[in-house]
Design a protein around this motif. Structure first.
Motif, PDB file in Angstrom:
ATOM      1  N   THR A  45      81.750 102.344-141.860  1.00 14.91           N
ATOM      2  CA  THR A  45      81.814 103.298-140.762  1.00 14.91           C
ATOM      3  C   THR A  45      83.215 103.896-140.707  1.00 14.91           C
ATOM      4  O   THR A  45      84.201 103.163-140.669  1.00 14.91           O
ATOM      5  CB  THR A  45      81.483 102.616-139.422  1.00 14.91           C
ATOM      6  OG1 THR A  45      80.193 101.997-139.519  1.00 14.91           O
ATOM      7  CG2 THR A  45      81.483 103.612-138.285  1.00 14.91           C
ATOM      8  N   LEU A  46      83.272 105.209-140.713  1.00 15.01           N
ATOM      9  CA  LEU A  46      84.542 105.919-140.634  1.00 15.01           C
ATOM     10  C   LEU A  46      84.646 106.593-139.270  1.00 15.01           C
ATOM     11  O   LEU A  46      83.775 107.378-138.884  1.00 15.01           O
ATOM     12  CB  LEU A  46      84.625 106.979-141.743  1.00 15.01           C
ATOM     13  CG  LEU A  46      85.854 107.890-141.727  1.00 15.01           C
ATOM     14  CD1 LEU A  46      87.116 107.070-141.982  1.00 15.01           C
ATOM     15  CD2 LEU A  46      85.709 108.989-142.758  1.00 15.01           C
ATOM     16  N   THR A  47      85.707 106.249-138.554  1.00  8.98           N
ATOM     17  CA  THR A  47      85.981 106.890-137.272  1.00  8.98           C
ATOM     18  C   THR A  47      87.429 107.352-137.282  1.00  8.98           C
ATOM     19  O   THR A  47      88.233 106.901-138.092  1.00  8.98           O
ATOM     20  CB  THR A  47      85.764 105.910-136.093  1.00  8.98           C
ATOM     21  OG1 THR A  47      86.639 104.801-136.234  1.00  8.98           O
ATOM     22  CG2 THR A  47      84.324 105.422-136.039  1.00  8.98           C
ATOM     23  N   ALA A  48      87.750 108.239-136.372  1.00 12.05           N
ATOM     24  CA  ALA A  48      89.124 108.715-136.227  1.00 12.05           C
ATOM     25  C   ALA A  48      89.421 108.825-134.737  1.00 12.05           C
ATOM     26  O   ALA A  48      88.701 109.514-134.003  1.00 12.05           O
ATOM     27  CB  ALA A  48      89.319 110.060-136.916  1.00 12.05           C
ATOM     28  N   GLU A  49      90.464 108.139-134.320  1.00 11.44           N
ATOM     29  CA  GLU A  49      90.832 108.146-132.900  1.00 11.44           C
ATOM     30  C   GLU A  49      91.021 109.573-132.395  1.00 11.44           C
ATOM     31  O   GLU A  49      91.584 110.418-133.080  1.00 11.44           O
ATOM     32  CB  GLU A  49      92.133 107.375-132.692  1.00 11.44           C
ATOM     33  CG  GLU A  49      91.988 105.886-132.857  1.00 11.44           C
ATOM     34  CD  GLU A  49      93.274 105.152-132.539  1.00 11.44           C
ATOM     35  OE1 GLU A  49      94.094 105.645-131.729  1.00 11.44           O
ATOM     36  OE2 GLU A  49      93.449 104.062-133.115  1.00 11.44           O
ATOM     37  N   THR A  51      88.784 111.802-131.922  1.00  6.61           N
ATOM     38  CA  THR A  51      87.819 112.774-132.445  1.00  6.61           C
ATOM     39  C   THR A  51      86.404 112.238-132.270  1.00  6.61           C
ATOM     40  O   THR A  51      86.201 111.078-131.915  1.00  6.61           O
ATOM     41  CB  THR A  51      88.033 113.056-133.946  1.00  6.61           C
ATOM     42  OG1 THR A  51      87.566 111.930-134.701  1.00  6.61           O
ATOM     43  CG2 THR A  51      89.480 113.349-134.267  1.00  6.61           C
ATOM     44  N   ASP A  52      85.426 113.076-132.561  1.00 11.03           N
ATOM     45  CA  ASP A  52      84.025 112.668-132.535  1.00 11.03           C
ATOM     46  C   ASP A  52      83.568 112.145-133.899  1.00 11.03           C
ATOM     47  O   ASP A  52      82.379 111.886-134.089  1.00 11.03           O
ATOM     48  CB  ASP A  52      83.127 113.847-132.141  1.00 11.03           C
ATOM     49  CG  ASP A  52      83.326 114.264-130.691  1.00 11.03           C
ATOM     50  OD1 ASP A  52      83.794 113.425-129.891  1.00 11.03           O
ATOM     51  OD2 ASP A  52      83.013 115.423-130.357  1.00 11.03           O
ATOM     52  N   LEU A  53      84.488 111.990-134.843  1.00 14.47           N
ATOM     53  CA  LEU A  53      84.117 111.544-136.188  1.00 14.47           C
ATOM     54  C   LEU A  53      83.505 110.153-136.142  1.00 14.47           C
ATOM     55  O   LEU A  53      84.094 109.211-135.620  1.00 14.47           O
ATOM     56  CB  LEU A  53      85.342 111.526-137.110  1.00 14.47           C
ATOM     57  CG  LEU A  53      85.105 111.015-138.534  1.00 14.47           C
ATOM     58  CD1 LEU A  53      84.099 111.891-139.262  1.00 14.47           C
ATOM     59  CD2 LEU A  53      86.412 110.949-139.293  1.00 14.47           C
ATOM     60  N   ASN A  54      82.306 110.044-136.647  1.00 16.78           N
ATOM     61  CA  ASN A  54      81.599 108.771-136.767  1.00 16.78           C
ATOM     62  C   ASN A  54      80.644 108.899-137.948  1.00 16.78           C
ATOM     63  O   ASN A  54      79.500 109.287-137.789  1.00 16.78           O
ATOM     64  CB  ASN A  54      80.849 108.430-135.483  1.00 16.78           C
ATOM     65  CG  ASN A  54      80.239 107.047-135.543  1.00 16.78           C
ATOM     66  OD1 ASN A  54      80.531 106.261-136.441  1.00 16.78           O
ATOM     67  ND2 ASN A  54      79.393 106.742-134.585  1.00 16.78           N
ATOM     68  N   HIS A  55      81.153 108.592-139.132  1.00 22.31           N
ATOM     69  CA  HIS A  55      80.395 108.752-140.374  1.00 22.31           C
ATOM     70  C   HIS A  55      80.022 107.366-140.897  1.00 22.31           C
ATOM     71  O   HIS A  55      80.879 106.511-141.091  1.00 22.31           O
ATOM     72  CB  HIS A  55      81.247 109.492-141.407  1.00 22.31           C
ATOM     73  CG  HIS A  55      80.564 109.677-142.720  1.00 22.31           C
ATOM     74  ND1 HIS A  55      79.493 110.522-142.888  1.00 22.31           N
ATOM     75  CD2 HIS A  55      80.803 109.109-143.925  1.00 22.31           C
ATOM     76  CE1 HIS A  55      79.113 110.482-144.147  1.00 22.31           C
ATOM     77  NE2 HIS A  55      79.892 109.621-144.796  1.00 22.31           N
ATOM     78  N   VAL A  56      78.712 107.142-141.097  1.00 17.47           N
ATOM     79  CA  VAL A  56      78.221 105.837-141.531  1.00 17.47           C
ATOM     80  C   VAL A  56      77.579 105.988-142.906  1.00 17.47           C
ATOM     81  O   VAL A  56      76.777 106.891-143.134  1.00 17.47           O
ATOM     82  CB  VAL A  56      77.187 105.268-140.533  1.00 17.47           C
ATOM     83  CG1 VAL A  56      76.630 103.943-141.020  1.00 17.47           C
ATOM     84  CG2 VAL A  56      77.813 105.123-139.152  1.00 17.47           C
ATOM     85  N   VAL A  57      77.958 105.082-143.814  1.00 16.01           N
ATOM     86  CA  VAL A  57      77.358 105.039-145.144  1.00 16.01           C
ATOM     87  C   VAL A  57      76.775 103.646-145.322  1.00 16.01           C
ATOM     88  O   VAL A  57      77.484 102.646-145.209  1.00 16.01           O
ATOM     89  CB  VAL A  57      78.395 105.316-146.258  1.00 16.01           C
ATOM     90  CG1 VAL A  57      77.757 105.215-147.624  1.00 16.01           C
ATOM     91  CG2 VAL A  57      79.051 106.674-146.059  1.00 16.01           C
ATOM     92  N   ASP A  58      75.461 103.577-145.572  1.00 14.22           N
ATOM     93  CA  ASP A  58      74.789 102.316-145.848  1.00 14.22           C
ATOM     94  C   ASP A  58      74.565 102.207-147.344  1.00 14.22           C
ATOM     95  O   ASP A  58      74.315 103.211-148.022  1.00 14.22           O
ATOM     96  CB  ASP A  58      73.436 102.244-145.133  1.00 14.22           C
ATOM     97  CG  ASP A  58      73.586 102.118-143.623  1.00 14.22           C
ATOM     98  OD1 ASP A  58      74.375 101.261-143.195  1.00 14.22           O
ATOM     99  OD2 ASP A  58      72.928 102.871-142.900  1.00 14.22           O
ATOM    100  N   GLY A  59      74.626 100.989-147.846  1.00 17.07           N
ATOM    101  CA  GLY A  59      74.410 100.791-149.275  1.00 17.07           C
ATOM    102  C   GLY A  59      73.966  99.377-149.572  1.00 17.07           C
ATOM    103  O   GLY A  59      73.853  98.524-148.690  1.00 17.07           O
TER     104      GLY A  59
END
Length: 64
Positions: A45-49, A51-59
């Motif tokens: 999970t990639l977030t950035a304080e 911001t609304d960034l919330n990118h999830v990569v499942d594998g």
């Protein structure tokens, strides 16, 4: 900030993420924390304080 400096900063961060994440996955597999499974389901999970960034990569990682 120039575009080149921006790209280098991103690459530096992603390299750190990649190297440290690989080490942690290898440690987990070696220490037997996987309970005899053949595959390890993972999520990054990639977030950035600030911001609304919330990118999830499942594998899925195949284990030795």
């Amino acid at each position: 900030m120039s575009e080149d400096a921006f790209n280098m900063s991103i690459r530096k961060f992603l390299k750190e993420v990649g190297v440290t994440s690989q080490r942690k996955i290898e440690e987990t597999a070696r220490e037997g924390q996987i309970g005899g499974e053949k595959k390890l389901n993972v999520r990054m999970t990639l977030t950035a304080e600030g911001t609304d960034l919330n990118h999830v990569v499942d594998g899925e990682i195949e284990l030795p």
